[in-house]
Write a protein that holds these residues in place. Structure first.
Motif, short mmCIF file in Angstrom:
data_model
loop_
_atom_site.label_atom_id
_atom_site.label_comp_id
_atom_site.label_asym_id
_atom_site.label_seq_id
_atom_site.Cartn_x
_atom_site.Cartn_y
_atom_site.Cartn_z
N ASP A 114 0.84 -1.20 0.00
CA ASP A 114 0.00 0.00 0.00
C ASP A 114 0.87 1.24 0.00
O ASP A 114 1.61 1.49 0.97
CB ASP A 114 -0.90 -0.02 1.24
CG ASP A 114 -1.91 1.12 1.26
OD1 ASP A 114 -1.92 1.93 0.31
OD2 ASP A 114 -2.69 1.20 2.23
N ALA A 115 0.79 2.04 -1.07
CA ALA A 115 1.59 3.25 -1.16
C ALA A 115 1.19 4.29 -0.13
O ALA A 115 1.94 5.23 0.13
CB ALA A 115 1.48 3.85 -2.57
N ALA A 116 0.02 4.14 0.48
CA ALA A 116 -0.42 5.08 1.50
C ALA A 116 0.45 5.03 2.75
O ALA A 116 0.46 5.95 3.56
CB ALA A 116 -1.88 4.83 1.87
N THR A 117 1.21 3.95 2.91
CA THR A 117 2.08 3.82 4.08
C THR A 117 3.45 4.45 3.87
O THR A 117 4.25 4.55 4.80
CB THR A 117 2.28 2.34 4.44
OG1 THR A 117 3.00 1.68 3.38
CG2 THR A 117 0.95 1.64 4.64
N LEU A 118 3.74 4.89 2.64
CA LEU A 118 5.07 5.42 2.34
C LEU A 118 5.26 6.81 2.93
O LEU A 118 4.34 7.62 2.99
CB LEU A 118 5.28 5.48 0.82
CG LEU A 118 5.23 4.15 0.07
CD1 LEU A 118 5.35 4.39 -1.43
CD2 LEU A 118 6.34 3.22 0.55
N LYS A 119 6.50 7.09 3.34
CA LYS A 119 6.88 8.40 3.83
C LYS A 119 8.16 8.84 3.12
O LYS A 119 8.95 8.00 2.66
CB LYS A 119 7.12 8.39 5.34
CG LYS A 119 5.89 8.07 6.17
CD LYS A 119 6.22 8.09 7.65
CE LYS A 119 4.99 7.78 8.50
NZ LYS A 119 5.32 7.79 9.96
N VAL A 120 8.36 10.14 3.04
CA VAL A 120 9.60 10.65 2.47
C VAL A 120 10.77 10.13 3.29
O VAL A 120 10.77 10.19 4.52
CB VAL A 120 9.59 12.19 2.46
CG1 VAL A 120 10.95 12.74 2.03
CG2 VAL A 120 8.51 12.72 1.53
N ALA A 144 9.59 12.26 -2.56
CA ALA A 144 8.46 13.19 -2.43
C ALA A 144 7.16 12.41 -2.37
O ALA A 144 7.00 11.40 -3.05
CB ALA A 144 8.42 14.18 -3.59
N ILE A 145 6.25 12.90 -1.55
CA ILE A 145 4.92 12.33 -1.39
C ILE A 145 3.91 13.47 -1.52
O ILE A 145 4.12 14.56 -0.98
CB ILE A 145 4.74 11.64 -0.02
CG1 ILE A 145 5.60 10.38 0.07
CG2 ILE A 145 3.29 11.30 0.24
CD1 ILE A 145 5.14 9.23 -0.81
N GLY A 146 2.83 13.23 -2.24
CA GLY A 146 1.80 14.26 -2.38
C GLY A 146 0.42 13.65 -2.40
O GLY A 146 0.24 12.42 -2.33
N ASP A 147 -0.57 14.51 -2.50
CA ASP A 147 -1.96 14.08 -2.52
C ASP A 147 -2.32 13.46 -3.87
O ASP A 147 -1.50 13.40 -4.78
CB ASP A 147 -2.88 15.26 -2.24
CG ASP A 147 -2.69 15.82 -0.84
OD1 ASP A 147 -2.32 15.03 0.06
OD2 ASP A 147 -2.88 17.04 -0.64
N ALA A 148 -3.56 13.05 -3.98
CA ALA A 148 -4.07 12.52 -5.25
C ALA A 148 -3.92 13.59 -6.33
O ALA A 148 -4.02 14.79 -6.07
CB ALA A 148 -5.54 12.12 -5.09
#
Length: 320
Positions: A114-120, A144-148
């Motif tokens: 699940d990519a939702a668990t990823l953090k920078v 980098a992580i961003g919204d939809a």
């Protein structure tokens, strides 16, 4: 308390062995995706002679849609070295996902994360498979992580994930592996060769739709449009957010816009309160979720403001 040199060596060796084991395990579900020209030479693929693919579900391979130029004579090279034919079940250029069908062959299926668990800063592995060199790996971090977000062609991507690592030739369509050793998504090349990951949740959604319909439902207005710039005086008089808009140059008979009363010469300036400055803005608002939804379309007609209620249709299947 500082570690001794032997403890540091032991820690590094354990990490190295764990990484190698992860590559071997996940690599067992990664294939090379190949194409052939009419002369028998590989070359149906736009950027590389091959891309990679992930055994996402039993008999289902996902890969990067942008690497597949033609749909004939596609094969995959399996982890055991065999090259076998596949068929394309469906493809979605807007999310860069293509779904291939593999018949009557069993080999490991990827463990999906699940990519939702990823953090920078999280460690990340990118894997790819070549037709001759086997599995390859590249290691880096999530930068980098961003919204939809939406792609330029209107595809809905659940999360922005950028990686700081090298996507070597043939890596597009391969897996992004998280620190838990699970496939968090499919890698693809973004602008300026940026390494991006299409999250597993997005891939799953596209796979489900392609398996059920063979295509992705897209919002459809039935309009021909081109960008136009409105005069400053009109912008001020109508209290518009900007000078931008799109002028209607064609209205499809009995299409959604025609039924809503849109006319040739109307200028679309906003949809549901969101300003419109070019046709790309309009397309970006016409995702799968808008089909059947009624939108408030703000127009300028004859120098006067007008609002119409327009129910979005489903774009007809393209006939090739």
């Amino acid at each position: 308390m500082s570690l001794s040199s032997s403890e540091i060596s032991s820690t590094l060796l354990a990490l190295s062995n764990n990484l190698a084991d992860t590559v071997e395990r996940v690599g067992a579900s990664v294939v090379a995706v190949n194409g052939r020209t009419s002369h028998g030479r590989r070359g149906w693929l736009r950027r590389n002679s091959s891309s990679s693919g992930i055994h996402w579900r039993p008999g289902i391979i996902v890969t990067s849609d942008e690497t597949i130029k033609r749909e004939e004579e596609i094969t995959v090279t399996l982890p055991d070295g065999r090259t076998v034919p596949v068929t394309i079940l469906g493809r979605d250029a807007s999310t860069d996902v293509a779904v291939l069908k593999l018949e009557n062959i069993e080999f490991p299926v990827a463990e999906i994360g699940d990519a939702a668990t990823l953090k920078v800063g999280h460690l990340a592995l990118a894997l790819g498979r070549g037709t001759e060199n086997g599995v390859s790996a590249s290691m880096g971090v999530v930068s980098a992580i961003g919204d939809a977000w939406r792609s330029m062609s209107g595809g809905s991507i659940d999360r922005f994930v950028r990686l700081d690592l090298t996507l070597y030739s043939g890596f597009s369509g391969g897996p992004m592996v998280d620190a838990a050793g699970k496939v968090a998504g499919m890698n693809t090349s973004g602008p300026r060769n940026m390494a991006l990951t299409i999250p597993a949740s997005t891939v799953n959604r596209v796979v489900n739709q392609l398996l059920s319909k063979g295509r992705i439902a897209r919002g459809y207005l039935g309009l021909g449009m081109q960008p136009v710039r409105l005069p400053d005086t009109l912008k001020s008089a109508l209290s518009l957010a900007s000078n931008g808009g799109v002028i209607v140059i064609n209205v499809e008979p009995n299409g959604p816009a025609d039924k809503a009363g849109v006319l040739i010469g109307d200028v679309l300036v906003a949809i549901d309160g969101n300003p419109v400055s070019d046709t790309g803005n309009v397309q970006a608002m016409l995702g799968t979720e808008t089909v059947g939804k009624t939108l408030k379309v703000q127009l300028v007609r004859g120098g006067a403001p007008l609002e119409v209620a327009l129910t979005v249709g489903e774009r007809p299947a393209r006939e090739d």
